[in-house]
Design an enzyme around this catalytic site. Sequence first.
Site, PDB file in Angstrom:
ATOM      1  CG  LEU A  75      -1.822   1.236   1.384  1.00 52.78           C
ATOM      2  CD1 LEU A  75      -2.729   1.406   0.167  1.00 52.78           C
ATOM      3  CD2 LEU A  75      -2.646   1.147   2.659  1.00 52.78           C
ATOM      4  CE1 TYR A  76       6.168   5.210   1.826  1.00 50.22           C
ATOM      5  CE2 TYR A  76       7.470   3.571   0.649  1.00 50.22           C
ATOM      6  CZ  TYR A  76       7.334   4.846   1.172  1.00 50.22           C
ATOM      7  OH  TYR A  76       8.349   5.752   1.027  1.00 50.22           O
ATOM      8  CB  ALA A  77       4.643   0.529  -3.431  1.00 53.89           C
ATOM      9  CB  THR A 103       0.200   5.952  -0.885  1.00 54.52           C
ATOM     10  OG1 THR A 103       1.430   5.573  -0.246  1.00 54.52           O
ATOM     11  CG2 THR A 103      -0.957   5.174  -0.257  1.00 54.52           C
TER      12      THR A 103
END
Length: 431
Positions: free
Chosen positions: A242-244, A246
């Site tokens: 999810l970090y990637a 965003t």
Amino acid sequence: MKHIDSTPSTPGKFKMEKSPYNRLRLHSSLAKLTFWSFVFLGLIFVFFFRSPSSSSPAPSDLSRRSLRSSYGGPNFEKRVRASAKIRSRNGISVLVTGAAGFVGSHVSAALKRRGDGVLGLDNFNNYYDPSLKRARQALLERSGVYIVEGDINDSALLKKLFDIVPFTHVMHLAAQAGVRYAMENPSSYVHSNIAGLVSLLEACKNANPQPAIVWASSSSVYGLNTKVPFSERDRTDQPASLYAATKKAGEEIAHTYNHIYGLSLTGLRFFTVYGPWGRPDMAYFFFARDILQGKSIPIFEAANHGTVARDFTYIEDIVKGCLAALDTAEKSTGSGGKKKGPAQLRVYNLGNTSPVPVSDLVSILEKLLKVKAKRLIMKLPRNGDVQFTHANISSAQRELGYKPTTDLKTGLKKFVEWYLGYYVDGKKSAQ
């Protein structure tokens, strides 16, 4: 920064086995559809379905509430202006978000040393030990950098800061970091990395003059890409976390604000930054802590005993890249929220170009700490981590004069010296 040769970086000695990859157009379309559906569903969840009464307020919310009455008045404005005052002949005035963070504190200090005006902004959240952020803040304040305690989603605060200071540049480093934490608190990533970016860009596009913006993307955007080294031209539509996702969404948002409002935007894809005053959630940091405490440390390996490696990049090299991006950023072309002409839009890899197996990282730490590590070999979990990262920095070399000079052994030696001085000799608690 000195101009250097523009010869492309080489893949180095680290090689990955080629995996079968079906590049069918249908697969690509489905991947893109899935990615953007995921991002927009996340936005809907955060802004429409999250009930404030069902959970305790986020630290950033509490900070904003407590600061509403304190970021106005003559004293506040005087501190802001003094910190942002340019003291060199050709200096720039920079708003640094995430200024109490790892990269943010180093960039702020470097800008101040060369005579630029610097104002910091940070919400001091508790993703990791806030006392480390406060210690960085204390160092910066001694050098004349004031950090405003507030959140990038606070539009009133951002407007106030731009009303007080006509910033020429923004260095946007505030973000919810970490790959694995997204499985525990996914909404924080949407709040900081997507909504926060939009909030900042809104303030920038309404400012007069509009500042040039340099911001932190991430090497994580390359996701499941198997081609090495990673180039800015490679596909980035298969995020592994999810970090990637965003950060990828941030790059698309940046394109939109550049296209519509004429904002000058430069995205920097950092590759595994390490060094003194680093983040405790990073492997090199908690490996050092756990080795000294006699705890087992997890060494991940990929399928079929495959090597897990990272393109570790020393903080001073990253700082030089950030300053070069600021110095080469062209002016935004809009005014009052209206575009008047095409504006600069760039993205660069900032890495070291020399991937190192994580097991080698541990061996270096063992020698520097003079303690044998208790290694626990584990399979690479499906929690967003990828097997390898490797930067092609030829574009940054050619256009920014970027040239990393610190190898992992040298950089880790400096980190260990700081760590022992701060946590062992300084008797701070390493959480």
